[in-house]
Write a protein that holds these residues in place. Structure first.
Motif, PDB file in Angstrom:
ATOM      1  N   ASN A 160       1.572  -4.822  -5.059  1.00  0.00           N
ATOM      2  CA  ASN A 160       0.361  -3.978  -5.002  1.00  0.00           C
ATOM      3  C   ASN A 160      -0.480  -4.059  -6.279  1.00  0.00           C
ATOM      4  OD1 ASN A 160       1.805  -2.539  -6.896  1.00  0.00           O
ATOM      5  ND2 ASN A 160       2.251  -0.793  -5.586  1.00  0.00           N
ATOM      6  N   ASN A 161      -1.332  -3.040  -6.467  1.00  0.00           N
ATOM      7  CA  ASN A 161      -2.225  -2.998  -7.632  1.00  0.00           C
ATOM      8  C   ASN A 161      -1.454  -3.094  -8.956  1.00  0.00           C
ATOM      9  OD1 ASN A 161      -1.168  -0.396  -7.146  1.00  0.00           O
ATOM     10  ND2 ASN A 161      -3.172   0.603  -7.019  1.00  0.00           N
ATOM     11  N   ASP A 222       7.413   0.861  -7.946  1.00  0.00           N
ATOM     12  CA  ASP A 222       6.281   1.733  -7.597  1.00  0.00           C
ATOM     13  C   ASP A 222       6.465   2.148  -6.136  1.00  0.00           C
ATOM     14  OD1 ASP A 222       3.835   3.061  -7.669  1.00  0.00           O
ATOM     15  OD2 ASP A 222       2.611   1.241  -7.568  1.00  0.00           O
ATOM     16  N   SER A 226       0.932   2.901  -1.181  1.00  0.00           N
ATOM     17  CA  SER A 226      -0.023   3.377  -2.188  1.00  0.00           C
ATOM     18  C   SER A 226      -1.051   4.305  -1.556  1.00  0.00           C
ATOM     19  CB  SER A 226      -0.716   2.170  -2.833  1.00  0.00           C
ATOM     20  OG  SER A 226       0.159   1.507  -3.706  1.00  0.00           O
ATOM     21  N   MET A 227      -1.869   4.900  -2.415  1.00  0.00           N
ATOM     22  CA  MET A 227      -2.908   5.801  -1.912  1.00  0.00           C
ATOM     23  C   MET A 227      -3.818   5.056  -0.934  1.00  0.00           C
ATOM     24  SD  MET A 227      -3.878   8.018  -5.292  1.00  0.00           S
ATOM     25  CE  MET A 227      -3.599   6.760  -6.538  1.00  0.00           C
ATOM     26  N   LEU A 263       4.724   6.475 -11.712  1.00  0.00           N
ATOM     27  CA  LEU A 263       4.665   7.815 -11.123  1.00  0.00           C
ATOM     28  C   LEU A 263       3.324   8.024 -10.407  1.00  0.00           C
ATOM     29  CD1 LEU A 263       6.281   9.957 -14.002  1.00  0.00           C
ATOM     30  CD2 LEU A 263       7.449   8.847 -12.088  1.00  0.00           C
TER      31      LEU A 263
HETATM   32  N1  NVA Z   1       0.342   1.880  -6.388  1.00  0.00           N
HETATM   33  C1  NVA Z   1       0.090   3.298  -6.545  1.00  0.00           C
HETATM   34  C2  NVA Z   1      -0.064   3.654  -7.980  1.00  0.00           C
HETATM   35  C3  NVA Z   1      -0.282   5.128  -8.245  1.00  0.00           C
HETATM   36  C4  NVA Z   1      -0.508   5.441  -9.671  1.00  0.00           C
HETATM   37  C5  NVA Z   1      -1.155   3.675  -5.767  1.00  0.00           C
HETATM   38  O1  NVA Z   1      -2.139   2.932  -5.811  1.00  0.00           O
HETATM   39  O2  NVA Z   1      -1.144   4.714  -5.108  1.00  0.00           O
END
Ligand code: NVA
Ligand code: CP
Length: 304
Positions: A160-161, A222, A226-227, A263
């Motif tokens: 992911n990010n 992570d 994700s969001m 987190l």
């Molecule tokens: N990969 C997670 C990181 C949150 C800080 C998200 O993008 O939700």
């Protein structure tokens, strides 16, 4: 030094070192109780389109501690939510503010802000990257492991990010990074290709978490969704189950491994309670370092 902080692949190794050195110095000064008001009279806008605890609070506290003013702007309460173009918003906000930290979905939105703004734009997380987090996390690694050279760093979970920003950093700094991600959730190929073309860093991708974690000095994970991906969580739980960072998996890492998580954590999913609260976990140091790193970023970009 870059004008904006949009993605870590835009930075040189020297830029990284400037951020690390400045963050360490500002952390030292804060621990000594020395006030340092390098951003007096400056205002940072925080345009957030997604929730945040750490990034928002640490950027706001950073700005206050440096003598400046943070201005939180919930994106959904702006005219952007009624289709005002980014290019207009960027030019207007540039007339009021000295910098903008933006948390949004598409990296294209951030890049569009940067194209039209006349003030520094800082990526406070997009779907594609989370550069400020990885800068803070590298500061944690440097402080706890006395540098990053010769360390084996593992990423376990979603490509992911966060994974993308670790890949960007690995390419610039020459890190030894092994990523274990399930098929279908691998990091973007273009980001991996770009990293391997640019550097001789050892960036290895596998689907086997044991392989990635073997002898690792640093293990990173992570959330599985994700969001913006919350609706996909149930499907992901099944795929990601073998990628949980638990005591068994850590048994393959170096004895003094540190476990990192940006987190918020989902105990019992990507990480167990035992590991998150255990002796290898450094997650609270990571969170603290967001404050010091954000101060460094703001000082370097806004004080010019
Ligand atoms: N990969 C997670 C990181 C949150 C800080 C998200 O993008 O939700
Ligand atoms: N790690 C991180 O970015 O946390 P927040 O989503 O709480 O800002």
């Amino acid at each position: 030094m870059v004008t904006h902080l949009l993605r870590l692949s835009d930075l040189s190794k020297t830029d990284f070192e400037i951020f690390f050195d400045r963050a360490m110095e500002l952390k030292r000064r804060q621990k000594q109780g020395t006030t340092h008001r390098s951003l007096t009279g400056k205002t940072l806008g925080l345009v957030f389109d997604k929730p945040s605890t750490r990034t928002r609070a640490s950027f706001e506290a950073a700005m206050v501690q440096l003598g400046g003013t943070p201005l939180f702007i919930s994106a959904k309460d702006t005219q952007m939510s009624r289709a005002e173009p980014i290019k207009d918003t960027a030019r207007v906000l540039s007339r009021y503010l000295d910098g903008l930290a933006i948390r949004t979905f598409s990296q294209d939105v951030l890049d569009e802000f940067a194209r039209f703004a006349t003030i520094p734009i800082i990526n406070a997380l997009t779907d594609l990257y989370h550069p400020c987090q990885v800068l803070s996390d590298l500061l944690t690694v440097i402080q706890l492991k006395r540098g990053y050279a010769n360390l084996k760093i593992a990423w376990v979970g979603d490509g992911n990010n966060m994974a993308h920003s670790w890949i960007n950093a690995a390419a610039v700094l020459g890190l030894n990074l092994a990523l274990a991600c399930p098929q279908g959730y691998l990091p973007q190929e273009s980001i991996l290709d770009d990293a391997s073309q640019k550097s001789r860093a050892e960036i290895r991708l596998t689907t086997d978490p044991v392989d990635a974690v073997k002898d690792a000095d640093v293990v990173n994970t992570d959330v599985w969704a994700s969001m913006g991906q919350e609706n996909d969580l149930e499907a992901r739980k099944h795929v990601f189950e073998p990628y949980q960072v638990n005591t068994d998996l850590l048994g393959h890492a170096a004895k003094d491994v540190i476990v990192m998580h940006c987190l918020p954590a989902h105990r019992g999913e990507e990480i167990t309670e035992e590991v998150l609260e255990g002796p290898h976990s450094v997650v609270w140091d990571q969170s603290e370092n967001k404050l010091h790193m954000h101060k460094a970023i703001l000082e370097v970009l806004l004080a010019r």
